[in-house]
Structures are given as structure tokens and as C-alpha cells.
Enzyme design. Structure first.
Site, PDB file in Angstrom:
ATOM      1  N   PRO A 138     -15.238  -1.374  -5.424  1.00 12.53           N
ATOM      2  CA  PRO A 138     -14.410  -1.054  -6.585  1.00 12.53           C
ATOM      3  C   PRO A 138     -13.654   0.255  -6.442  1.00 12.53           C
ATOM      4  CG  PRO A 138     -16.648  -0.361  -6.996  1.00 12.53           C
ATOM      5  CD  PRO A 138     -16.644  -0.978  -5.611  1.00 12.53           C
TER       6      PRO A 138
ATOM      7  N   LEU B 219       2.382   5.661  12.183  1.00 11.55           N
ATOM      8  CA  LEU B 219       1.823   5.033  13.381  1.00 11.55           C
ATOM      9  C   LEU B 219       1.951   5.900  14.625  1.00 11.55           C
ATOM     10  CD1 LEU B 219       3.075   1.353  12.890  1.00 11.55           C
ATOM     11  CD2 LEU B 219       0.831   2.315  12.338  1.00 11.55           C
TER      12      LEU B 219
ATOM     13  N   GLY C 210      12.593   5.674  10.199  1.00 15.03           N
ATOM     14  CA  GLY C 210      12.564   5.412   8.761  1.00 15.03           C
ATOM     15  C   GLY C 210      11.301   4.669   8.375  1.00 15.03           C
TER      16      GLY C 210
ATOM     17  N   ALA D 165       6.768   5.203   6.297  1.00 13.83           N
ATOM     18  CA  ALA D 165       6.264   6.504   6.727  1.00 13.83           C
ATOM     19  C   ALA D 165       7.379   7.540   6.766  1.00 13.83           C
ATOM     20  CB  ALA D 165       5.596   6.388   8.092  1.00 13.83           C
TER      21      ALA D 165
ATOM     22  N   THR E  47      -5.767   1.983   4.642  1.00 15.76           N
ATOM     23  CA  THR E  47      -5.675   3.438   4.770  1.00 15.76           C
ATOM     24  C   THR E  47      -4.382   3.931   5.402  1.00 15.76           C
ATOM     25  OG1 THR E  47      -6.867   3.290   6.871  1.00 15.76           O
ATOM     26  CG2 THR E  47      -8.168   3.737   4.900  1.00 15.76           C
TER      27      THR E  47
ATOM     28  N   LYS F  56      -3.934  -3.217  -7.960  1.00 16.33           N
ATOM     29  CA  LYS F  56      -5.102  -3.478  -7.119  1.00 16.33           C
ATOM     30  C   LYS F  56      -6.307  -2.732  -7.679  1.00 16.33           C
ATOM     31  CE  LYS F  56      -6.728  -2.629  -2.349  1.00 16.33           C
ATOM     32  NZ  LYS F  56      -6.320  -2.075  -1.035  1.00 16.33           N
TER      33      LYS F  56
ATOM     34  N   VAL G  51       2.493  -2.922   8.874  1.00 19.68           N
ATOM     35  CA  VAL G  51       1.184  -3.561   8.851  1.00 19.68           C
ATOM     36  C   VAL G  51       0.484  -3.223   7.531  1.00 19.68           C
ATOM     37  CG1 VAL G  51      -1.084  -3.636   9.919  1.00 19.68           C
ATOM     38  CG2 VAL G  51       0.959  -3.517  11.338  1.00 19.68           C
TER      39      VAL G  51
END
Length: 504
Positions: free
Chosen positions: A101, A336, A15, A18, A347, A81, A50
Site C-alpha cells: 500500500p 537511464l 529529452g 527524464a 522507481t 495509483k 520503460v
């Protein structure tokens, strides 16, 4: 397995953000096609989560699923953001801090003067070429303004998000269950292969099995399917990216909520500071070859004022690199399990999203052939390598000499990708960087503005004593007043979040 018709059941193993992101995108892609999407999730395996930031592409994910910001952001303590500030990466005068930016429509007006100044600076002119002065998003971040303008402002603004990764996973799970995705709570012991080497089923801890036609490996660094079952080769990035460890700690947040991630250079890596609605997320990404975990934790605690605090620190190990085949036989690795780049440019979820979304394009066409797998794997590998190159550039262009760590990063010549070598040479020779980026077809990984911001922000220009006054006319743009006036159309970040109401 060559067509979509051969798939009736897709099982997502794991789960977290991801797993549920992949499940939602795949289920949305195959809706009304009679394909069951299920997620099996162990209650005994924790979620790493992470990083707590995104790129602007994440908005596309929520838009695709028609999930409004007012629905998911409050549940995940999410904030907006506008970009990333890099503090202390360069020792060059005037470049102690620069801003990367997220490009907005207004930048169509301010980007040309920025590029003109960069070109003049590369020729030795004494002009301003710091990206902070040329981008609206830098002004929004500096003033703690939400990057969504009033209705009368005619320019679109690009932005990403900060969020609590644990809460995001829970929210996505809730949405997945609402759409009919099956949720199975069980612990997987191993996978069983058939005579052709495909995954036939996963074996559970209680001895039972779950079969499916296609499997999505979201089991994290364990990589239960793509690695342990299918033995897919792994391509390490450790030669060029030295960091392999991280520490995470929360701290209180002030009344003003910034709209930027701050990346601060430390002795043996860098520290992140990410604002959420209820706290700051702090962390230290470092290389264990240059410092110990205890030393790194002490350094982080000193930085964030938690040296005498009993707040526990969370230590993480990172395996940087990617698998050779993200889609191998009847298994797709997402998150991961497929690979990881350190969180310098946030990313992780971007690559997760693109991995699932691009696979869905093949799934919708009904093409699951070996040729389709080859085309797909090359495209995802290019995404990983393209992002890796941009991250390498941060370290390679640093000018710090205070520790062996930073010296090693600057001197790192081992297997520097040719793509990056061409970018550096194009920049230093004063040729058109945009032409080189388009020639390499890498703008889809990082736009031209990002490369200009990085190289100019780090101060990769002739030495100060070699500057001339030639080209001084390039700096006479009244951009400061223009950008400040544009910023008047944006609201205080915390106030904007407080006034958000669910969409009707």
C-alpha cells in the site's frame, strides 16, 4: 568550477520524461539568476519510456511546479495509483497475493494492529497478518475508487499515478517551453573535453558545436556524456537482480479503472498490468538466461489473451546498475544514463526526480565544489542501493519452485547486501523491524510499512504446522468494517476522472 556564479548556461542532452523533468526542476531552481537552461533533443532517437507508473513522490514534482492534476493527467491518459498487488510470488497458503500500500493517515490507526498481528504470527500465533486487511489503500484499489476523498473526510490520502510515458514527455516539453527553456533539435555526435577533462562542448552531426558551462546527460542507456565522454565507472546489479529484458504490449481496458498496478509472477520473471484511461499497459520483465525472447513473448501473449493477435510486441533490453558518480566534473547524469532498476516498484522517475531535485539544493547554495560532489554522489548512490535492496528482497523471499528461475532467485546468496541480511535476521528473530530500519537510516527509501507489507505479504512466518493459538486476541480488531466505512468517502475512479475540471 566551485560556485553557481561560474554557470551561465546549462545544457540538458536528451529529452523524454527524464530530460524535461530535469530541465524544469533546474530552471525552477535558478529562476531570476540569469542562467539559461537549454534542452537539445534528437528527432532520430526514440524514447524508451520503460514503465508507466510512479511512487507518491511524483506529486511533489507537480506541486513544486504548480501544475495541477487536472492540467496534466488528461493529456497523459493518467490514472491514480493506490499501490501494487503482487500475485503468485509466494507459494505459502494464504499468501498467493498481497498488496503493497501507499500509506495514508488512516493507517496511523490500522498500522499498530497490523504490527501486533505480525509480531504474534512470528511467535507462532494463528492470526491474520496479510497487509491487504489492514490498509485503506488496499480497499480503494479493490473497489476501483479514486484515492481522493470527499471534503468532509479529515484524513489525507497518499497516492501515485499511472501514465503514458510518451505523452508525459510531450507534456513536460510543452511546459518547459512555456517557462522559457530553450529547445534545440539536433543530433549529437560526441562530446569534446577541455584540458582539465571537463566537457567543453557537444559536437553535432552537422559539424557545429554547442558549448555550455554545465551539462546534464539525459541521453538514456547511450550515456553519451557520463559514459562515452567521461568514462565514469559503472556498478552492475546483475549479480543480485537477474532480469535483463522486457516486453511491452497494450490491451483494451474495461469500464472499471483499477487504482493499482498488478505484478504477476511468470515462469521466468513477472508481468505488469497498468491501467490508463484509454488502455492497459502490459509487459513481461524476464531473464534471458532462462528463456528466449520468443518464448517470453508467447508466455505474455497467452497471459493477456493476445496469442492470436497481430498487435506487435515491443522488446527491450535492460542494463541494471548505476554509475559510481552521477555528478562527475561539470556533468550530471539523470535518468537511464545514470542507471536503472527494473520497474518492479516503479522507481525510474522517482530516482530521476530525486537526482535532479537534490542537485538543485547544491545549485541554490552555490556550492559546486569537489566536496559537494562527493557528498551528493554518496547520497544518490545510497538512494539507488536502498531501492535495489528492497527489490532484491522480493526475489529472495519468493517460495516458488516451479522453474529454475525462481529457485535461482531464492538461492541467490552472492553479495546479498549486509543491510538486507540485518533486516531478514531482525524479522526472523522477532525483533523490532522499525528499530532496525531507523538504525540503518533507510526509511527514506522505503517506509517501515512497506517492509512489513513485503515480508508479511510473502508469508515469511513459521510453518503452518508450528502455529499455536497463543496470542489469538491480537486478531480481534473490527478493522474491516472501519476501513469499508472510510471507503464510502471516495468516488468511483473512472467517474472521478471524468468529472475533473481544470483548476481556476
Amino acid at each position: 568550477m566551485t560556485t553557481q556564479d561560474s554557470i551561465k548556461k546549462i545544457l540538458v542532452v536528451g529529452g523524454g520524461s527524464a530530460g524535461w523533468m530535469a530541465a524544469l526542476l533546474i530552471a525552477h531552481s535558478v529562476k531570476d539568476k540569469g542562467i539559461q537552461v537549454s534542452v537539445i533533443e534528437s528527432e532520430t532517437v526514440g524514447v524508451i519510456g520503460v514503465g508507466e507508473g510512479s511512487t507518491p513522490v511524483m506529486k511533489r514534482f507537480f506541486d513544486t511546479l504548480e501544475i495541477h492534476e487536472t492540467e496534466w493527467m488528461p493529456e497523459c491518459n493518467a490514472t491514480y495509483k493506490s499501490g501494487i498487488a503482487f500475485d503468485g510470488w509466494s507459494s505459502k497458503p494464504g499468501h498467493a497475493s498481497y498488496f503493497h500500500p501507499f500509506v495514508t493517515m488512516v493507517d496511523n490507526l490500522t498500522m499498530p494492529p497490523f504490527i501486533e498481528n505480525v509480531k504474534a504470527r512470528l511467535q507462532g500465533a494463528d492470526v491474520c497478518a496479510l497487509p491487504n486487511k489492514f490498509f485503506l489503500s488496499a480497499q480503494l484499489a479493490d473497489s476501483c475508487l479514486a484515492p481522493i476523498a470527499d471534503h468532509n473526510f479529515p484524513f489525507f490520502t497518499t497516492y501515485g499515478y499511472h501514465f503514458d510515458a510518451m505523452l508525459l514527455g510531450k507534456f513536460l516539453r510543452k511546459k518547459a517551453l512555456q517557462t522559457g527553456i530553450e529547445h534545440i533539435k539536433a543530433h549529437i555526435d560526441h562530446a569534446r573535453l577541455d584540458e582539465k577533462g571537463n566537457i567543453a562542448a557537444v559536437s553535432l552531426a552537422d559539424g557545429s558545436e554547442l558549448a555550455a558551462d554545465f551539462f546534464v546527460d539525459c541521453s538514456g542507456f547511450s550515456a553519451l556524456l557520463i559514459d562515452k565522454a567521461l568514462k565514469t565507472p559503472f556498478v552492475s546489479y546483475a549479480d543480485n537482480l537477474l532480469n535483463d529484458s522486457a516486453i511491452a504490449m497494450p490491451t483494451d481496458i474495461c469500464d472499471k479503472i483499477p487504482t493499482l498496478t498488478v505484478s504477476t509472477a511468470m515462469k521466468h520473471g513477472w508481468a505488469w498490468k497498468i491501467p490508463l484511461q484509454n488502455r492497459y499497459g502490459n509487459g513481461y520483465v524476464y531473464s534471458s538466461a532462462f528463456t528466449t525472447a520468443d518464448q517470453a513473448e508467447t508466455e505474455l501473449r497467452e497471459k493477456i489473451g493476445m496469442l492470436d493477435s497481430d498487435t506487435p510486441a515491443r522488446h527491450l533490453k535492460m542494463k541494471l546498475g548505476r554509475v559510481e558518480k552521477h555528478w562527475n566534473k561539470n556533468c550530471l547524469a539523470v535518468g537511464l544514463s545514470q542507471g536503472f532498476l527494473e520497474p518492479l516498484e516503479a522507481t525510474a522517475l522517482y530516482l530521476t526526480q530525486m537526482t535532479a531535485a537534490i542537485f538543485c539544493l547544491f545549485l541554490e547554495k552555490g556550492d559546486l565544489s569537489e566536496q559537494a560532489q562527493q557528498v551528493y554522489n554518496q547520497e544518490i548512490n545510497d538512494y539507488f542501493d536502498g531501492h535495489r535492496n528492497y527489490i532484491i528482497a522480493h526475489y529472495k523471499t519468493n517460495t516458488r519452485t516451479d522453474t529454475e528461475y525462481w529457485k535461482a532467485n531464492a538461492a541467490n546468496l552472492h553479495r546479498i547486501p549486509d543491510s538486507l541480511k540485518h533486516i531478514f535476521s531482525t524479522w526472523l528473530e522477532g525483533r523490532d523491524l522499525g528499530d532496525e530500519i531507523r538504525r540503518q537510516n533507510i526509511e527514506k527509501y522505503y517506509p517501515i510499512a512497506s517492509w512489513y507489507a513485503l515480508l508479511a505479504g510473502m508469508g515469511i512466518f513459521p510453518d503452518a504446522e508450528k502455529k499455536t493459538t497463543a496470542g489469538e486476541q491480537h486478531q480481534q480488531y473490527p478493522l474491516g468494517d472501519f476501513i469499508q466505512r472510510c471507503a464510502l468517502n471516495f468516488q468511483d475512479h473512472r467517474s472521478f476522472l471524468a468529472k475533473q475540471k481544470p483548476a481556476m
